[in-house]
Enzyme design. Structure first.
Site, PDB file in Angstrom:
ATOM      1  N   HIS A 539      37.607  36.831  -8.623  1.00  8.97           N
ATOM      2  CA  HIS A 539      38.838  37.109  -9.358  1.00  8.97           C
ATOM      3  C   HIS A 539      38.521  37.565 -10.783  1.00  8.97           C
ATOM      4  O   HIS A 539      39.237  37.224 -11.725  1.00  8.97           O
ATOM      5  CB  HIS A 539      39.722  35.859  -9.423  1.00  8.97           C
ATOM      6  CG  HIS A 539      40.325  35.477  -8.122  1.00  8.97           C
ATOM      7  ND1 HIS A 539      40.861  34.209  -7.882  1.00  8.97           N
ATOM      8  CD2 HIS A 539      40.501  36.171  -6.965  1.00  8.97           C
ATOM      9  CE1 HIS A 539      41.323  34.156  -6.645  1.00  8.97           C
ATOM     10  NE2 HIS A 539      41.120  35.338  -6.072  1.00  8.97           N
ATOM     11  N   HIS A 586      45.370  33.024  -7.207  1.00  3.23           N
ATOM     12  CA  HIS A 586      44.704  34.228  -6.721  1.00  3.23           C
ATOM     13  C   HIS A 586      45.348  35.433  -7.401  1.00  3.23           C
ATOM     14  O   HIS A 586      46.562  35.474  -7.626  1.00  3.23           O
ATOM     15  CB  HIS A 586      44.795  34.302  -5.207  1.00  3.23           C
ATOM     16  CG  HIS A 586      43.991  33.239  -4.537  1.00  3.23           C
ATOM     17  ND1 HIS A 586      42.811  33.488  -3.875  1.00  3.23           N
ATOM     18  CD2 HIS A 586      44.179  31.897  -4.445  1.00  3.23           C
ATOM     19  CE1 HIS A 586      42.311  32.358  -3.412  1.00  3.23           C
ATOM     20  NE2 HIS A 586      43.126  31.374  -3.742  1.00  3.23           N
TER      21      HIS A 586
END
Length: 643
Positions: A539, A586
């Site tokens: 990420h 996320h």
């Protein structure tokens, strides 16, 4: 998230992929004459999660001529990409940039593989499709840090709804009780919803939550603003197949004559094309089909928008002389503007796995152990897009906070955005997962994945050459914070996961913790296990962060709140690099959200206060491709690593 080497299977499945769409331009060399004779209002660099949104939304206005440039191929309908269960094989494939970090001192000097999508759709084409918006607190903090109320939760929620087609799960019992329909929409382009297959582990996890509800509250919908607690897991999966920006945004727009999509072409720098008073105008791009191939220059009449991701975008800026002037000087790059924050503030979410033996023989390990069962599931997906191949990483999970009286807060200010934002995540999946590969053990397993979501540690991206095809130095600085908050929270996350799996609900199902982690019982031993085994959730964020409008100097952000680059005109950044602090979730959906708002800011600079706009085409690309006979045997060998 996995590190796999399955070239044979990738090659086999690639044979089933359809040929590239005729509307796409397949290389800079082939399209040179067309490009040179066309005036583009907007040039978007990067056809990933954000770039796909922008290509669609900006081309909704027929008076705009838009060019989308993607370094990877147009093969977003490749079967590997379509099948949710095959997400692991995309790492280290032709669809992955295959980045590697610098040695991470706090991880025993290990280098970590970084998966980033290199195909139309970008990382939305190769990730694990997990669908989280981020918390209300996260977005309100962005508004506070930038001085722009347009980033507040109440405003971006309209964009979150605008982008999604969140459908019920008719094959799942009581599906409507597992999300809050009023905070979702069924009118947007991105297909999403709950898992379509109910697993035995689902009820066990729910029973454990009810038993331990004082620590693990139930959260009906983590996308309603408060992310904390146990909830069911939403995915960007629709009709049994992956949703991504290529299928949901780019393909529906390909019929428009005002959009061109150029693939297999890498932008190597942005170009200064003039000045406006004393301010450089940067609305040109330089691109090529590959190393040592011909370079082409093109100028946008309005804007260049960088959406090349939190690694690609800062690399392009630094190569262009937009970044720290001292770094430019060291490589004899002419500095256009001194922006010390470009390439700094790199953040990611550290990840850890532990495995547990279970007594049940009804786990997803059967996709490895039972070839008959696997063939049945393969047939279900091939014939009607149902069955276990439609599954993602997990059916339920928990997002937790450290206790308010945790000893770490005696010396560290809570880095989270607020009480609705989690410090860490716990995932439980009923199969053996080895993120770095390795032999698959016989038997049945549960894997606990514990991830840190509010890291204090920061890293950087820097150049070591002016060659755009040499990867930059990627140093996320994982677990490096001097206060020790990150390693402490990783340790507490593993302890919390063990407490959850120690509930009576699991008593007859979980046998024992398996492997090296079982011996990590003291804090010191747990820390050692983490440093030897932690990876990342992929990420990467924050490397071209937005700040307050007009503020200058180190730490003030490289972008204005409208995502325009400070100190120049004609250039904007729209991707995960813009987050001043990584979302505690996320990152795919937050990027979709910011891209939807950015499109409105581009089209109407006074907009973006929360209006959802008219929306774009909701049509989805046809699935079209099936497995061919003979693939099943290859999948058998692969399934040891599938998630």
């Amino acid at each position: 998230m996995f590190s796999l080497s399955v070239p044979a299977v990738v090659a086999l499945l690639s044979l089933t992929a359809p040929s590239a769409l005729a509307a796409l331009l397949q290389s800079a060399d082939d399209a040179a004459s067309q490009l040179s004779s066309t005036k583009y209002d907007y040039i978007i660099v990067g056809g990933g999660t954000a770039g796909g949104v922008l290509a669609n939304r900006l081309s909704e206005d027929s008076s705009n001529k838009v060019l989308l440039i993607e370094a990877g191929s147009s093969d977003y309908n490749n079967t590997n990409i379509q099948v949710p269960w095959l997400a692991p094989v995309l790492t280290h494939s032709q669809f992955d940039w295959n980045y590697t970090t610098a040695p991470q001192e706090a991880l025993n000097n290990r280098s970590i593989g970084y998966a980033r999508g290199k195909v139309l759709g970008g990382s939305s084409s190769i990730n694990y499709m997990i669908y989280t918006r981020g918390s209300e607190d996260d977005w309100n903090r962005y508004a506070s840090l930038t001085g722009d109320d347009g980033w507040k939760w109440d405003n971006v929620l309209n964009y979150a709804k605008k982008l999604e087609n969140f459908t019920n799960a008719p094959s799942v019992a009581n599906a409507s009780s597992k999300f809050v329909s009023t905070v979702h929409s069924t009118k947007g382009p991105v297909g999403a919803g709950l898992p379509q297959v109910t697993l035995p582990i689902d009820q066990l996890a729910l029973n454990a939550q009810q038993e331990l509800s004082s620590e693990f509250k139930f959260n009906q919908d983590l996308n309603a603003g408060d992310m904390t607690g146990m909830s069911w897991t939403p995915f960007a999966i629709a009709g049994g197949a992956r949703s991504n920006s290529a299928r949901d945004y780019v393909e529906p727009a390909l019929s428009r004559d005002n959009l061109d999509v150029l693939v297999n072409t890498q932008v190597v720098k942005v170009l200064k094309t003039g000045t406006d008073g004393d301010t450089p105008v940067v609305n040109g791009v330089q691109f090529t089909s590959g190393p040592k191939e011909k370079l082409y220059n093109l100028t946008a009449t309005k804007e260049v928008i960088l959406s090349a991701g939190a690694i690609g975008t800062p690399q392009i800026l630094l190569l262009s002389g937009i970044g720290p002037a001292d770094q430019a000087k060291a490589l004899s790059i002419e500095s256009i503007v001194d922006l010390p924050d470009v390439g700094q503030n790199m953040q990611d979410h550290p990840l850890l796995t532990t495995n547990f033996e279970v007594s049940s023989n009804d786990t997803l390990d059967n996709l490895t152990l039972n070839t008959t069962f696997q063939a049945e599931q393969l047939a279900l997906w091939t014939n009607n897009r149902t069955g276990d191949f439609t599954l993602g990483a997990c059916n339920s999970w928990a997002w937790q906070r450290l206790a308010d009286n945790d000893t770490v807060f005696k010396n560290v200010t809570d880095p989270s955005a607020g009480s609705k934002s989690p410090h860490y995540q716990l995932i439980w999946s009923d199969l053996y997962i080895a993120f770095s590969g390795g032999a698959f053990p016989q038997g049945h397993f549960l894997t606990l994945i514990s991830n840190l979501y509010t890291p204090i540690s920061r890293g950087s991206l820097t150049l070591n050459t002016t060659d755009p095809f040499t990867y930059p130095i990627i140093n996320p600085g994982l677990l490096s914070d001097e206060a020790g908050f990150d390693i402490h929270t990783m340790r507490e996350a593993l302890k919390a996961g063990r407490r959850f799996l120690g509930a009576k609900a699991w008593k007859d199902w979980i046998v024992a913790e398996y492997g090296a982690s079982a011996n990590a019982t003291t804090d010191e031993a747990i820390d050692e296990y983490i440093r030897a085994n932690a990876l990342v959730v992929n990420h990467v964020s924050g490397t071209v962060a937005m700040g307050k409008s007009g503020s200058t100097g180190k730490g003030s952000g490289a972008l204005n709140p409208d995502l325009t680059v400070k100190g120049v005109k004609g250039l904007r950044v729209v991707d995960a690099s813009i987050f001043p602090i990584i979302p505690a979730g996320h990152t795919m959906v937050p990027v979709y959200i910011l891209a939807e708002r950015a499109a409105d800011l581009v089209k109407n600079p006074s907009s973006g206060s929360g209006s959802s706009g008219s929306g774009g085409s909701n049509s989805a690309a046809p699935i079209g491709t099936s497995f061919v006979a003979g693939i099943a045997s290859a999948i058998v060998a692969l399934a040891a690593y599938l998630l």
